[in-house]
Design an enzyme around this catalytic site. Structure first.
Site, short mmCIF file in Angstrom:
data_model
loop_
_atom_site.label_atom_id
_atom_site.label_comp_id
_atom_site.label_asym_id
_atom_site.label_seq_id
_atom_site.Cartn_x
_atom_site.Cartn_y
_atom_site.Cartn_z
N GLY A 120 -16.70 -7.93 -43.11
CA GLY A 120 -15.35 -8.38 -42.78
C GLY A 120 -14.82 -7.61 -41.58
N ASP A 151 -20.61 -15.83 -33.27
CA ASP A 151 -20.74 -15.62 -31.83
C ASP A 151 -19.68 -14.65 -31.34
OD1 ASP A 151 -18.86 -17.56 -32.51
OD2 ASP A 151 -19.21 -18.81 -30.75
N GLU A 372 -24.33 5.93 -32.86
CA GLU A 372 -23.86 6.40 -34.17
C GLU A 372 -23.45 5.25 -35.08
OE1 GLU A 372 -22.75 7.45 -31.22
OE2 GLU A 372 -23.52 9.50 -31.08
N PHE A 397 -18.87 13.23 -33.40
CA PHE A 397 -19.41 11.92 -33.02
C PHE A 397 -19.51 10.98 -34.22
CE2 PHE A 397 -21.41 14.67 -29.60
CZ PHE A 397 -20.34 14.47 -28.75
N ASP A 429 -18.58 24.54 -25.17
CA ASP A 429 -18.76 23.13 -24.82
C ASP A 429 -17.44 22.39 -24.66
OD1 ASP A 429 -21.44 22.78 -24.32
OD2 ASP A 429 -21.96 22.32 -26.40
N GLN A 433 -16.64 18.10 -27.80
CA GLN A 433 -17.74 18.33 -28.75
C GLN A 433 -17.26 18.93 -30.07
OE1 GLN A 433 -20.86 17.39 -26.99
NE2 GLN A 433 -19.18 16.80 -25.66
#
Lengths: 635, 635
Positions: A120, A151, A372, A397, A429, A433
């Site tokens: 759904g 589609d 992911e 992520f 980082d 991240q």
């Protein structure tokens, strides 16, 4: 004995007409739903269910059954109609569609035994189908997986992630069917009836691709057969269809998406037109029940490989091990003990340490590359068919798959997600991240278990606990190494907590999770040196949280609770504790990250963003000072 | 006067070498980072920045500047090196990379004036680039948008959503460059150096596609020129490169992703090798500074169209209007008043009512079809260049873009998201269409404003407030019609609340939002009939929440707060209120959805899942009864 085409085609045509009629009747009875989206795919459904798939309508979960995923979940009424036609339940029940007492919901959910995963949210079913097909490999079955998508939903990126994943795994047991009816919800679709737009994309992604007229029963049967015979690659059947097919006054018309026919004249006209579409069948075949001719799956033992016991953790107290590393060790051990356990990666296996699983069990390790959504979607499909999948990546992520996580919750399947590199303690980082909203994401889902180990022993124990706890779970791990603080035989029941420091003179309770447990322990030492005693709790089970344990600690420490978490202030440990102790009249003070962080050394960041030992000490002092000049909370 | 190729090529080659050297030096100084990911793209960067793009290094935000988005954000060091080379700042600053005091973060953020959107979550920069290119159309500029992505991130579905969106809009002002270095983080990428895999995908999606050797400067310059001359479609340059190019002992080798060269011998060897790659330039050209030859953008007035006043709401008290409908009206009015306002849809414009915007302002209405990631990513890019974008869809499907929302927060751009069909009150469609975790998602982000109108007047006012409040915002709207309860001139400041019922005898405060405000009002009437008085609050601003207002209400009503929300219990209004009043010693009881819901009539669902007027009455009675036998909270 299979029917010849001359008998089969009219029989299937009549099935399709019945499916259309049932779709109209049930949606009109409900007063809402998507009948025109059902009509476009009725011929495809008739052929699939009554001339192609092998399954037992009375035993939909048979492990050798072919599987069908309705990715365009809004066409649920025709899915239900097909199962009723097959004999799974009484056709009259179709009229309970969308009622609160009925499992025939507006979009399919696994409350129904023939639905593997809830659909759904568009573009997800195709990912789940890949997982279901991977599961066939796992159990050594030749069952095939069919997935029907719209589609419109082909615009979802997740569809193309799934496309890659199927080809990477050479899944010739997958057959996709796109119902190209050219009309979306609010307007014509992106490519409308330009079939080449679809064909060139699927071919470019490496699928065997067949373009057909989706209302030509012969062409449908030919395409399904061609798909079944295709080796080494999945097949996509691109079926050009007409939305509302069979009801001339809505065929191919805008403005009819998600609209039931009005009971009375409007519905009656539509039904009368459909009734006229029943065709005569060759002599004798009129009585042929296609339902009774559905090919049954071969009998086979159910997936019953009893898991062996998992080796206990084997660390020494004080040993420095990152929880992410212990996670890798834990899933590898689990995988060896239990053939249902599988692992999925998105090209960070050397950071999450899931590479340890791959090393010993390469056949049950699925590489999704940097995709992911497909990873979590495939995990849903695997779990729906009996596997215990551990998809893992950087925790931040996993937010890429948040909608898949939402549907995992609705599906209530055994997906065990793990996110590493939680919080600002990853350091240099930088914020992109750092997972600082993952606890909020998972804790919001009412049936998710949320676990947060602080050391290697708790990490291993909690991974095993998650594996065998029914339903979806999330395990949060950290980047930095932390010392082992628990004995190898320490139990970690879900819903518990650990009181690490406790004395009758404790002035407050500090509740941490993961990395902040160690900040709390440092704060304890600092305060102890000044003669102040605090209680320290490791809230390794964030959801469910141990309300009784938290309330007991609060009562013993003047109603003063301080939470400290490597997470934003909203939705995490602070909120979890506040809810658990609501009504006890405590003060819950939250130390959490309250602004967008930046790059820096982990210890610098903990300090700057307010979750270091020093900040805990400061909070304890402030809370106890303020409190001492105010009336005490009675608890 | 442009340099001829004979002079240009060696000069660019030397720039590329300097960029490599700077990338190595800065990451080694930081002790972490991705030097090999920089080395593969150094030649591309040199050509782009010093022979192709028009920009002013001293005025990166110039509205006519060509834009560059580094989608592979982990290659930040070479981005910084290029800007230093261009003269934007002192090259010596590069050595502050990743330090807490430096804006040269591990991954780029808009703390730097030359960064439009934060990158580092892969596959997002390309979506933002599409939005930046759409903005050029909005302001009538011929600036071009360049986006450099990694081969690994091309597995993200969002890349293909962006690919469609660029073609749909015939964005020939977009040039993508894929740095195909064949090595991911943990292993070789999906397609490695099989350039045809990339080319056939991009061609299938309708992009003009050019395959080159990414270390051949002539080929790079030719490709960029070909892209610039291509009309009617975007161009993707697929550059075959070597990871670690220039440092022979790491070139094309696994195990070097995200690893800085060790200072000392390892770094020295690498630098020495790079130094030897400087090439002689034709006589006279050695002194040519390419930086000084960068083509400046044409002078043009800044985007300064002063917004006109927005027409006030024009409803009558009691009129039944869904907040989603008022949202549509509001954005259309805003758009007419302010040329910066744009709207984005994912094929649900007739449900969210964003079609009202399209009707009056089709040129600033961007249809993304069913591709929520691209929609939010494009909105980020539009916002970064001065637009005020309103992307909207069903609130549950915004979770599809959760990672983009996370990066919107990190980018701190003016994206104003709107989600309709919140909660179980949508009824029969079932859980897949119900947003029950959206407040948790948005409230977790520390810089997001979260607004939740209950009626049409508040909806219009809050949409306008969100538009002009700096930073990202979320507006939650509901499906059912609700009566207008506010006068058209009622102000709705962000961070406020409305006390709808109040008396000195109030025994508890009931706090609702959206649809539950009306349940609270009904509960008020029911209790009033029994002689009990409650305070009713409309918490239209969930984040920030009005702590003072909530505490005042709590103090006046015996410390008894009951929250009621059409949302799961975690992360929503209950948690927001509990945090706002933490320390006041109140009891916050939460009525919220506590299990996976199902299809049914809205009123049936409100009752069954515990957030109806009846359930509020019950909660009030229970809380006041329980409290009366317990010590009173002193507040």
């Amino acid at each position: 004995m299979p029917l010849d085409r001359a008998s089969l085609i009219p029989a299937l045509t009549n099935v399709a007409t019945r499916l259309r009629i049932d779709s109209l009747k049930s949606t009109s009875e409900a007063g809402s739903g998507h009948p025109t989206s059902c009509c476009s795919m009725a011929d495809l459904m008739a052929a699939l269910f009554f001339a192609e798939m092998r399954f037992d309508p009375r035993d939909p979960h048979h492990p050798q059954s072919d599987r069908f995923v309705l990715s365009k979940g809004h066409a649920a009424p025709i899915l239900y109609a097909a199962w009723a036609e097959a004999g799974a339940f009484d056709r009259a029940d179709l009229l309970t569609l969308r009622q609160i007492g009925s499992d025939l919901e507006g979009h399919p959910t696994p409350r129904l035994p023939f639905v593997d995963v809830a659909t759904g949210s568009l573009g997800q079913g195709v990912c789940a189908a890949i997982g279901i097909a991977l599961n066939a490999r796992r159990i050594g079955s030749d069952y095939r997986t069919y997935v029907l998508l719209g589609d419109g939903e082909s615009a979802e990126g997740s569809v193309w992630e799934a496309a890659d994943l199927a080809v990477l795994n050479a899944l010739d047991n997958v057959c996709g069917i796109t119902d190209v009816n050219a009309l979306g919800q609010s307007r014509p679709t992106m490519w409308q009836h330009d079939m080449d737009q679809f064909a060139r994309r699927w071919r470019a992604f490496g699928w065997h691709t067949i373009v057909i007229d989706g209302h030509d029963m012969n062409a449908i049967l030919d395409a399904l057969e061609e798909a079944r015979r295709t080796r080494g690659q999945p097949t996509m059947i691109l079926a050009r269809t007409i939305k509302g097919k069979g009801v001339s006054f809505v065929e191919g018309k805008e403005g009819w998406h998600g609209k039931a026919f009005k009971k009375g004249d409007e519905l009656d006209r539509a039904l009368a037109e459909l009734e006229r579409q029943f065709v005569p069948t060759p002599e004798g075949s009129e009585e042929v029940s296609l339902a009774s001719r559905i090919q049954k799956p071969p009998s086979a033992p159910r997936d019953a490989a009893a898991p062996k016991p998992v080796d206990p953790p084997a660390y020494t107290m004080g040993q420095e091990v990152a929880t992410r590393e212990a996670y890798g060790t834990a899933i590898a051990k689990l995988g060896v003990a239990d053939s249902r356990v599988v692992a999925l990666d998105a090209d960070v296996k050397n950071s999450t340490f899931s590479e340890r699983f791959e090393k010993v069990l390469p056949d049950r390790f699925y590489q999704n590359f940097i995709a992911e959504q497909a990873m979590v979607g495939a995990a849903m499909g695997l779990a729906a068919r009996g596997a215990i999948p551990f998809p893992s990546t950087f925790a931040c992520f996993l937010s890429r798959a948040a909608d898949f996580i939402r549907m995992t919750a609705i599906s209530n399947v055994n997906v065990k997600l793990a996110g590493s590199h939680a919080g600002i303690s990853i350091g240099e980082d930088g914020p992109s991240q750092m997972a600082l909203e993952d606890l909020a994401l998972f804790r919001a889902e009412p049936n998710f278990t949320v676990l947060y180990p602080s050391d290697a022993v708790s990490a291993e124990r909690l991974v095993a606990a998650a594996a065998y706890h029914p339903g979806p779970a999330y395990i949060r791990t950290s980047r930095p190494k932390t010392p082992v603080i628990y004995a190898n035989d320490e139990p970690f029941p879900i819903g518990g907590l650990k009181v690490l420091r406790s004395a009758s003179s404790d002035v407050a309770t500090v509740i941490g999770g993961g990395i902040t447990v160690f900040e709390a322990l440092k704060a304890y030492d600092m305060l102890q040196a000044e003669g102040t005693s605090i209680r320290v709790i490791d809230l390794y089970s964030v959801a469910p949280a141990d309300a009784a344990g938290l309330i007991a600690a609060g009562r013993a420490t003047g109603g003063r609770l301080i939470t400290v978490e490597d997470h934003y202030a909203g939705g995490g440990i602070g909120d979890a504790v506040a809810e658990a102790v609501a009504g006890a009249g405590f003060t819950v003070q939250r130390l959490a990250v309250r602004e967008i962080p930046r790059s820096g050394k982990p210890e610098e960041l903990l300090e700057r963003f307010g979750i270091s030992a020093k900040q805990i000490v400061h909070a304890v002092k402030e809370l106890t000072q303020v409190r001492s000049t105010k009336p005490q909370v009675r608890a």
